[in-house]
Design a protein around this motif. Structure first.
Motif, PDB file in Angstrom:
ATOM      1  N   THR A   1      -1.399   1.076   5.798  1.00  0.00           N
ATOM      2  CA  THR A   1      -0.844   2.425   5.667  1.00  0.00           C
ATOM      3  C   THR A   1      -1.655   3.359   6.561  1.00  0.00           C
ATOM      4  OG1 THR A   1      -0.222   4.183   4.101  1.00  0.00           O
ATOM      5  CG2 THR A   1      -2.266   3.009   3.628  1.00  0.00           C
TER       6      THR A   1
ATOM      7  N   THR B   1      -4.065  -3.730  -9.513  1.00  0.00           N
ATOM      8  CA  THR B   1      -3.921  -2.614  -8.578  1.00  0.00           C
ATOM      9  C   THR B   1      -5.293  -2.078  -8.194  1.00  0.00           C
ATOM     10  OG1 THR B   1      -1.783  -2.030  -9.530  1.00  0.00           O
ATOM     11  CG2 THR B   1      -2.907  -0.331  -8.261  1.00  0.00           C
TER      12      THR B   1
ATOM     13  N   LEU C   1      -7.071  12.253   0.103  1.00  0.00           N
ATOM     14  CA  LEU C   1      -5.923  11.368  -0.068  1.00  0.00           C
ATOM     15  C   LEU C   1      -6.311  10.273  -1.057  1.00  0.00           C
ATOM     16  CD1 LEU C   1      -4.523  10.730   3.539  1.00  0.00           C
ATOM     17  CD2 LEU C   1      -3.366  11.949   1.694  1.00  0.00           C
ATOM     18  N   ARG C   2      -5.297   9.732  -1.726  1.00  0.00           N
ATOM     19  CA  ARG C   2      -5.532   8.605  -2.627  1.00  0.00           C
ATOM     20  C   ARG C   2      -4.593   7.476  -2.250  1.00  0.00           C
ATOM     21  NH1 ARG C   2      -4.024   7.354  -8.750  1.00  0.00           N
ATOM     22  NH2 ARG C   2      -5.887   6.233  -9.442  1.00  0.00           N
ATOM     23  N   LEU C   3      -5.178   6.351  -1.877  1.00  0.00           N
ATOM     24  CA  LEU C   3      -4.399   5.173  -1.528  1.00  0.00           C
ATOM     25  C   LEU C   3      -4.266   4.263  -2.747  1.00  0.00           C
ATOM     26  CD1 LEU C   3      -5.979   4.224   1.926  1.00  0.00           C
ATOM     27  CD2 LEU C   3      -4.140   5.860   1.426  1.00  0.00           C
ATOM     28  N   SER C   4      -3.120   3.609  -2.835  1.00  0.00           N
ATOM     29  CA  SER C   4      -2.885   2.637  -3.896  1.00  0.00           C
ATOM     30  C   SER C   4      -2.416   1.332  -3.276  1.00  0.00           C
ATOM     31  CB  SER C   4      -1.822   3.141  -4.870  1.00  0.00           C
ATOM     32  OG  SER C   4      -2.209   4.340  -5.483  1.00  0.00           O
ATOM     33  N   CYS C   5      -2.694   0.249  -3.971  1.00  0.00           N
ATOM     34  CA  CYS C   5      -2.263  -1.072  -3.500  1.00  0.00           C
ATOM     35  C   CYS C   5      -1.928  -1.922  -4.712  1.00  0.00           C
ATOM     36  CB  CYS C   5      -3.353  -1.726  -2.677  1.00  0.00           C
ATOM     37  SG  CYS C   5      -3.041  -3.459  -2.280  1.00  0.00           S
TER      38      CYS C   5
ATOM     39  N   GLU D   1       0.830  -1.197   0.000  1.00  0.00           N
ATOM     40  CA  GLU D   1       0.000   0.000   0.000  1.00  0.00           C
ATOM     41  C   GLU D   1       0.867   1.251   0.000  1.00  0.00           C
ATOM     42  OE1 GLU D   1      -2.405  -2.682   3.052  1.00  0.00           O
ATOM     43  OE2 GLU D   1      -0.302  -2.088   2.850  1.00  0.00           O
ATOM     44  N   SER D   2       0.317   2.325  -0.544  1.00  0.00           N
ATOM     45  CA  SER D   2       0.987   3.617  -0.502  1.00  0.00           C
ATOM     46  C   SER D   2      -0.061   4.718  -0.533  1.00  0.00           C
ATOM     47  CB  SER D   2       1.960   3.774  -1.679  1.00  0.00           C
ATOM     48  OG  SER D   2       1.263   3.699  -2.909  1.00  0.00           O
ATOM     49  N   GLY D   3       0.361   5.922  -0.171  1.00  0.00           N
ATOM     50  CA  GLY D   3      -0.528   7.069  -0.271  1.00  0.00           C
ATOM     51  C   GLY D   3      -1.081   7.580   1.042  1.00  0.00           C
TER      52      GLY D   3
ATOM     53  N   GLN E   1      -9.866   6.550  -3.486  1.00  0.00           N
ATOM     54  CA  GLN E   1      -9.871   8.005  -3.460  1.00  0.00           C
ATOM     55  C   GLN E   1     -10.746   8.442  -2.295  1.00  0.00           C
ATOM     56  OE1 GLN E   1      -8.238  10.337  -5.467  1.00  0.00           O
ATOM     57  NE2 GLN E   1      -9.053  11.816  -3.991  1.00  0.00           N
TER      58      GLN E   1
ATOM     59  N   TYR F   1      -7.289   1.171  -5.960  1.00  0.00           N
ATOM     60  CA  TYR F   1      -7.125   2.517  -5.452  1.00  0.00           C
ATOM     61  C   TYR F   1      -8.303   2.875  -4.544  1.00  0.00           C
ATOM     62  CZ  TYR F   1      -4.117   2.597  -9.582  1.00  0.00           C
ATOM     63  OH  TYR F   1      -3.175   2.285 -10.528  1.00  0.00           O
TER      64      TYR F   1
END
Length: 123
Positions: A117, A77, A18-22, A6-8, A81, A79
């Motif tokens: 995260t 992936t 915020l926008r998370l990504s995985c 995960e990031s963001g 938002q 996301y």
């Protein structure tokens, strides 16, 4: 073995976004659904949103209209938002791949989890 990364996450003021990504550490042949969960201090882990391979999205009532889940199936992936963030959204957010099959010709489906995260919303 597969790891979900995960990031963001981060610190944001109330009302912000915020926008998370995985993304997985390797290519996965097929995933039934991908989801985001969260766990706040002293609380149980709860489902935030899930998206199926067919694109059906489901949200927890307390994030409807503010959060949007999406996925890039080619990249495995997912996301998240997050808009109009509130202090009660503060939690560790976890990515979850449900019913993942790494290879087409061998192996069973299983679930995978990311490490999490941190999302902190200041009021």
């Amino acid at each position: 073995q597969v790891q979900l990364v995960e990031s963001g996450g981060g610190l944001v003021q109330a009302g912000g976004s915020l926008r998370l990504s995985c993304a997985p550490s390797r290519r996965i042949f097929s995933i039934n659904a991908m989801a985001w969960y969260r766990q706040a201090p002293g609380k149980q882990r709860e489902l935030v949103a899930v998206i199926t391979s067919g694109g059906t999205e489901t949200y927890a009532d307390n994030v409807k209209g503010r959060f949007t889940i999406s996925r890039d199936s080619d990249k495995n992936t997912v996301y998240l938002q997050m808009n109009s963030l509130k202090s009660e959204d503060t939690a560790v957010y976890y990515c979850n791949a449900q019913g993942a099959k790494i290879y087409s010709f061998i192996g069973d489906r299983r679930d995978y989890w990311g490490q999490g995260t941190q999302v902190t919303v200041s009021s």
